[in-house]
Write a protein that holds these residues in place. Structure first.
Motif, PDB file in Angstrom:
ATOM      1  N   LEU A 287      26.547   3.109 -14.855  1.00  0.00           N
ATOM      2  CA  LEU A 287      26.393   4.262 -15.757  1.00  0.00           C
ATOM      3  C   LEU A 287      24.921   4.659 -15.874  1.00  0.00           C
ATOM      4  O   LEU A 287      24.583   5.850 -15.906  1.00  0.00           O
ATOM      5  CB  LEU A 287      26.963   3.917 -17.134  1.00  0.00           C
ATOM      6  N   TRP A 288      24.051   3.648 -15.933  1.00  0.00           N
ATOM      7  CA  TRP A 288      22.598   3.917 -15.974  1.00  0.00           C
ATOM      8  C   TRP A 288      22.168   4.705 -14.737  1.00  0.00           C
ATOM      9  O   TRP A 288      21.432   5.691 -14.843  1.00  0.00           O
ATOM     10  CB  TRP A 288      21.848   2.596 -16.079  1.00  0.00           C
ATOM     11  N   LEU A 289      22.615   4.271 -13.561  1.00  0.00           N
ATOM     12  CA  LEU A 289      22.261   4.957 -12.318  1.00  0.00           C
ATOM     13  C   LEU A 289      22.830   6.365 -12.275  1.00  0.00           C
ATOM     14  O   LEU A 289      22.184   7.307 -11.795  1.00  0.00           O
ATOM     15  CB  LEU A 289      22.759   4.156 -11.115  1.00  0.00           C
ATOM     16  N   THR A 290      24.052   6.519 -12.759  1.00  0.00           N
ATOM     17  CA  THR A 290      24.705   7.830 -12.732  1.00  0.00           C
ATOM     18  C   THR A 290      23.925   8.857 -13.542  1.00  0.00           C
ATOM     19  O   THR A 290      23.719   9.994 -13.097  1.00  0.00           O
ATOM     20  CB  THR A 290      26.142   7.722 -13.287  1.00  0.00           C
ATOM     21  N   PHE A 291      23.467   8.448 -14.729  1.00  0.00           N
ATOM     22  CA  PHE A 291      22.790   9.409 -15.618  1.00  0.00           C
ATOM     23  C   PHE A 291      21.282   9.499 -15.355  1.00  0.00           C
ATOM     24  O   PHE A 291      20.686  10.572 -15.533  1.00  0.00           O
ATOM     25  CB  PHE A 291      23.048   9.035 -17.082  1.00  0.00           C
ATOM     26  N   SER A 292      20.655   8.387 -14.933  1.00  0.00           N
ATOM     27  CA  SER A 292      19.204   8.422 -14.740  1.00  0.00           C
ATOM     28  C   SER A 292      18.797   8.844 -13.332  1.00  0.00           C
ATOM     29  O   SER A 292      17.762   9.482 -13.147  1.00  0.00           O
ATOM     30  CB  SER A 292      18.592   7.047 -15.047  1.00  0.00           C
ATOM     31  N   GLN A 293      19.616   8.478 -12.346  1.00  0.00           N
ATOM     32  CA  GLN A 293      19.286   8.795 -10.956  1.00  0.00           C
ATOM     33  C   GLN A 293      20.177   9.898 -10.386  1.00  0.00           C
ATOM     34  O   GLN A 293      20.039  10.275  -9.224  1.00  0.00           O
ATOM     35  CB  GLN A 293      19.430   7.538 -10.082  1.00  0.00           C
ATOM     36  N   HIS A 294      21.136  10.360 -11.208  1.00  0.00           N
ATOM     37  CA  HIS A 294      22.053  11.438 -10.798  1.00  0.00           C
ATOM     38  C   HIS A 294      22.805  11.091  -9.511  1.00  0.00           C
ATOM     39  O   HIS A 294      22.882  11.884  -8.574  1.00  0.00           O
ATOM     40  CB  HIS A 294      21.292  12.760 -10.628  1.00  0.00           C
ATOM     41  N   ILE A 295      23.365   9.886  -9.498  1.00  0.00           N
ATOM     42  CA  ILE A 295      24.136   9.408  -8.352  1.00  0.00           C
ATOM     43  C   ILE A 295      25.623   9.476  -8.689  1.00  0.00           C
ATOM     44  O   ILE A 295      26.018   9.253  -9.846  1.00  0.00           O
ATOM     45  CB  ILE A 295      23.749   7.946  -8.010  1.00  0.00           C
ATOM     46  N   ASN A 296      26.438   9.808  -7.717  1.00  0.00           N
ATOM     47  CA  ASN A 296      27.891   9.770  -7.887  1.00  0.00           C
ATOM     48  C   ASN A 296      28.313   8.409  -8.440  1.00  0.00           C
ATOM     49  O   ASN A 296      27.803   7.384  -8.006  1.00  0.00           O
ATOM     50  CB  ASN A 296      28.553  10.037  -6.531  1.00  0.00           C
TER      51      ASN A 296
ATOM     52  N   LEU B 186      28.390   2.591  -8.670  1.00  0.00           N
ATOM     53  CA  LEU B 186      29.114   1.336  -8.918  1.00  0.00           C
ATOM     54  C   LEU B 186      29.009   0.404  -7.716  1.00  0.00           C
ATOM     55  O   LEU B 186      28.868  -0.814  -7.877  1.00  0.00           O
ATOM     56  CB  LEU B 186      30.588   1.636  -9.213  1.00  0.00           C
ATOM     57  N   THR B 187      29.048   0.980  -6.500  1.00  0.00           N
ATOM     58  CA  THR B 187      28.885   0.161  -5.293  1.00  0.00           C
ATOM     59  C   THR B 187      27.501  -0.479  -5.271  1.00  0.00           C
ATOM     60  O   THR B 187      27.360  -1.680  -5.007  1.00  0.00           O
ATOM     61  CB  THR B 187      29.072   1.025  -4.024  1.00  0.00           C
ATOM     62  N   LEU B 188      26.476   0.321  -5.551  1.00  0.00           N
ATOM     63  CA  LEU B 188      25.105  -0.187  -5.574  1.00  0.00           C
ATOM     64  C   LEU B 188      24.913  -1.260  -6.640  1.00  0.00           C
ATOM     65  O   LEU B 188      24.383  -2.340  -6.371  1.00  0.00           O
ATOM     66  CB  LEU B 188      24.137   0.969  -5.836  1.00  0.00           C
ATOM     67  N   SER B 189      25.339  -0.952  -7.860  1.00  0.00           N
ATOM     68  CA  SER B 189      25.101  -1.882  -8.968  1.00  0.00           C
ATOM     69  C   SER B 189      25.888  -3.164  -8.799  1.00  0.00           C
ATOM     70  O   SER B 189      25.348  -4.265  -8.994  1.00  0.00           O
ATOM     71  CB  SER B 189      25.444  -1.214 -10.299  1.00  0.00           C
ATOM     72  N   THR B 190      27.155  -3.059  -8.429  1.00  0.00           N
ATOM     73  CA  THR B 190      27.999  -4.260  -8.301  1.00  0.00           C
ATOM     74  C   THR B 190      27.483  -5.172  -7.205  1.00  0.00           C
ATOM     75  O   THR B 190      27.372  -6.388  -7.397  1.00  0.00           O
ATOM     76  CB  THR B 190      29.461  -3.872  -8.019  1.00  0.00           C
ATOM     77  N   PHE B 191      27.150  -4.595  -6.059  1.00  0.00           N
ATOM     78  CA  PHE B 191      26.664  -5.416  -4.954  1.00  0.00           C
ATOM     79  C   PHE B 191      25.400  -6.167  -5.350  1.00  0.00           C
ATOM     80  O   PHE B 191      25.295  -7.388  -5.158  1.00  0.00           O
ATOM     81  CB  PHE B 191      26.385  -4.560  -3.721  1.00  0.00           C
TER      82      PHE B 191
ATOM     83  N   ALA C  72      31.459  -7.972 -14.313  1.00  0.00           N
ATOM     84  CA  ALA C  72      32.072  -6.650 -14.474  1.00  0.00           C
ATOM     85  C   ALA C  72      31.303  -5.818 -15.500  1.00  0.00           C
ATOM     86  O   ALA C  72      30.978  -4.640 -15.248  1.00  0.00           O
ATOM     87  CB  ALA C  72      33.531  -6.802 -14.898  1.00  0.00           C
ATOM     88  N   GLY C  73      31.002  -6.411 -16.656  1.00  0.00           N
ATOM     89  CA  GLY C  73      30.309  -5.671 -17.703  1.00  0.00           C
ATOM     90  C   GLY C  73      28.926  -5.217 -17.277  1.00  0.00           C
ATOM     91  O   GLY C  73      28.550  -4.043 -17.474  1.00  0.00           O
ATOM     92  N   THR C  74      28.164  -6.107 -16.669  1.00  0.00           N
ATOM     93  CA  THR C  74      26.799  -5.773 -16.244  1.00  0.00           C
ATOM     94  C   THR C  74      26.808  -4.706 -15.155  1.00  0.00           C
ATOM     95  O   THR C  74      25.990  -3.774 -15.172  1.00  0.00           O
ATOM     96  CB  THR C  74      26.076  -7.031 -15.731  1.00  0.00           C
ATOM     97  N   SER C  75      27.735  -4.823 -14.208  1.00  0.00           N
ATOM     98  CA  SER C  75      27.806  -3.861 -13.097  1.00  0.00           C
ATOM     99  C   SER C  75      28.160  -2.468 -13.597  1.00  0.00           C
ATOM    100  O   SER C  75      27.570  -1.465 -13.151  1.00  0.00           O
ATOM    101  CB  SER C  75      28.849  -4.319 -12.071  1.00  0.00           C
ATOM    102  N   ILE C  76      29.097  -2.377 -14.524  1.00  0.00           N
ATOM    103  CA  ILE C  76      29.510  -1.069 -15.048  1.00  0.00           C
ATOM    104  C   ILE C  76      28.383  -0.427 -15.844  1.00  0.00           C
ATOM    105  O   ILE C  76      28.105   0.774 -15.709  1.00  0.00           O
ATOM    106  CB  ILE C  76      30.781  -1.212 -15.911  1.00  0.00           C
ATOM    107  N   ILE C  77      27.705  -1.226 -16.673  1.00  0.00           N
ATOM    108  CA  ILE C  77      26.594  -0.687 -17.466  1.00  0.00           C
ATOM    109  C   ILE C  77      25.482  -0.166 -16.552  1.00  0.00           C
ATOM    110  O   ILE C  77      24.941   0.935 -16.767  1.00  0.00           O
ATOM    111  CB  ILE C  77      26.041  -1.763 -18.421  1.00  0.00           C
ATOM    112  N   LEU C  78      25.135  -0.922 -15.522  1.00  0.00           N
ATOM    113  CA  LEU C  78      24.092  -0.469 -14.590  1.00  0.00           C
ATOM    114  C   LEU C  78      24.547   0.747 -13.788  1.00  0.00           C
ATOM    115  O   LEU C  78      23.736   1.629 -13.467  1.00  0.00           O
ATOM    116  CB  LEU C  78      23.711  -1.607 -13.639  1.00  0.00           C
TER     117      LEU C  78
END
Length: 481
Positions: free
Chosen positions: A287-296, A301-306, A279-285
């Motif tokens: 957030l990284w994708l949201t701010f660095s790649q400008h993804i919803n 969260l779907t991408l990182s968690t999977f 859970a912790g790793t998926s949420i952190i990644l």
């Protein structure tokens, strides 16, 4: 005392006969799809049955054997060599070398998921089914090995999980028989539920069957070159994420949760640590994708968690090329490759409980430096962490990383670049599948590697799956005296 090979050869004979029967399933799939490759599977089934039957009939006796610990070591190792060796024969029908075929089946049986095959979307359906079936069989074999054998050979701290009522890993007991029935029932049930949900989410029946088998086994073989990126439906990816987690949890705790206390699974420190880490790793990644790649955020969260769950559980599916997320993300995924799931599951790598025990060792050692005369009691899940257990975990980690470094050097000598050499070694010993770089990354495969590299990686996959020491013990000269 001389080692009696008869019970070992008899067991191998039974396994080969069973394998020959399983070859009829992909043959039936080819017949249903009017593919002529069913003939290859039929011939291979006959050959395997002949070899298995010969081994069984020439070594069986009326005497009831109890396999001792030395025989258990050797039998375990031979099973994971002989079965992939025969399972590779049908793949030669694809006009690939036996080296490639053996690599593919070793990757399947150890649920690694590395592949040398390309153009999966157009391969014969029987071959695709055979790869998935081998991973599914390997998954239940891994669970059985982790529960019945590894705890008794004290493989890297596995003695923590020894069955209290058993004094011999392979002693024929009613409890062992019933436990095996329970394990298989749960394994089949999870596979069927996963298959139904995959079909409900939009997969074809064929895709649902194949991906259900390779999800529960945390193997990662797909029927498409794009792996799970072929399925763009978010619900399909979340279903897969859930069942990858199910496959990476201790199967004995499923039984305890069903028969005794329903909260057993969630109260286990290994499970709690595993779920919190995911859970912790998926949420952190995310957030990284949201701010660095400008993804919803939900898409992130779907991408990182999977992908986090896929790598940590050592499944190896990829829904996206996570190396394109930035160098920081690539470094994170390299570390995630080492983590693994829980003991008594289908996942590989170092596993959560070893990190937890290592943390306790380091913590208590640090406290002892501050207070040398202080008596410290170490426990894990209500059991004492003995000096023998500590040595076992530390020895496992030492041999694990030493094997990785040796394999990296060998791969470098045969011509692979440093990144490919290192990540190929890591992904092989952890049984994850994809590595890093353009050659063996999420968008690549292992086809272009030289044959020597494929044999080295096949051996490393085997070493990683057998928790290192099973192979090391058999290689010791004193084992044969």
């Amino acid at each position: 005392m001389m080692l009696d090979f008869r019970p070992i050869l008899t067991t191998l004979g039974i396994l080969l006969c069973s394998l020959s029967i399983l070859m009829l399933f992909p043959a039936a799939v080819d017949i249903s799809k009017q593919n002529p490759d069913w003939i290859i599977f039929s011939i291979c089934a006959s050959l395997t049955m002949a070899c298995g039957g010969t081994l069984y009939l020439s070594n069986r006796t009326n005497k009831i054997y109890e396999i001792n610990i030395r025989q258990a070591y050797l039998l375990t190792l031979l099973c994971w060599i002989v079965v992939p060796g025969f399972s590779a024969i049908p793949l030669i029908g694809l006009d690939i070398s036996y080296t490639d075929a053996f690599f593919e089946t070793m990757s399947a049986m150890t649920t690694t998921g590395s592949t040398v095959l390309t153009n999966l979307d157009n391969l014969p359906p029987g071959i695709l089914m055979w790869r998935s079936l081998l991973q599914w069989i390997g998954g239940i074999g891994i669970i059985a090995m982790a529960i019945f054998i590894l705890p008794f050979i004290r493989s890297g701290g596995m003695q923590l999980f020894a069955l209290e009522s058993s004094d011999n890993s392979v002693k024929v007991l009613p409890r062992a028989y019933l436990l095996a029935v329970w394990l298989l029932s749960i394994y089949i049930s999870l596979t069927l539920i996963c298959m139904v949900l995959f079909y409900w989410s939009g997969m074809t029946v064929f895709d649902a069957i194949n991906h259900a088998m390779t999800t529960i086994s945390t193997g990662g073989f797909s029927t498409h070159d794009a792996s799970f990126g072929y399925f763009e439906n978010a619900s399909t990816q979340w279903i897969c994420t859930l069942f990858m987690i199910f496959g990476a949890l201790p199967f004995t705790l499923y039984i305890q949760s069903i028969k005794k206390d329903k909260t057993t699974l969630l109260r286990d420190p290994q499970v709690k640590g595993f779920l919190l880490f995911l859970a912790g790793t998926s949420i952190i990644l995310a957030l990284w994708l949201t701010f660095s790649q400008h993804i919803n955020f939900f898409d992130a969260l779907t991408l990182s968690t999977f992908n986090v769950v896929s790598i940590v559980t050592t499944t190896g599916y990829a829904s996206d090329n996570y190396l394109a997320w930035g160098t920081a993300a690539g470094s994170v995924f390299l570390v995630l490759t080492l983590v693994g799931g829980c003991t008594g599951s289908t996942s590989g790598a170092i596993k959560i409980y070893r990190f937890q025990i290592l943390w306790l060792i380091v913590k208590n050692h640090t406290l002892s430096l501050m207070s040398p005369n202080r008596v410290l009691s170490q426990t894990y899940n209500g059991r004492n962490i003995t000096e023998d257990l500590q040595r076992s975990v530390l020895a496992f980690l030492a041999v694990f990383f030493t094997t990785t470094f040796i394999a990296t050097v060998i791969l470098g000598v045969v011509g692979l670049d440093p990144l490919t050499s290192f990540t190929a070694s890591v992904t092989a010993i952890t049984n994850v599948g994809p590595g890093l770089g353009t050659i063996i990354g999420p968008d690549g495969n292992f086809a272009s590697l030289p044959d020597i590299a494929k044999w080295v990686l096949s051996i490393v996959m085997l070493i990683g799956r057998l928790e290192v020491f099973t192979v090391l013990v058999v290689l010791m000269p004193s084992f044969w005296r």
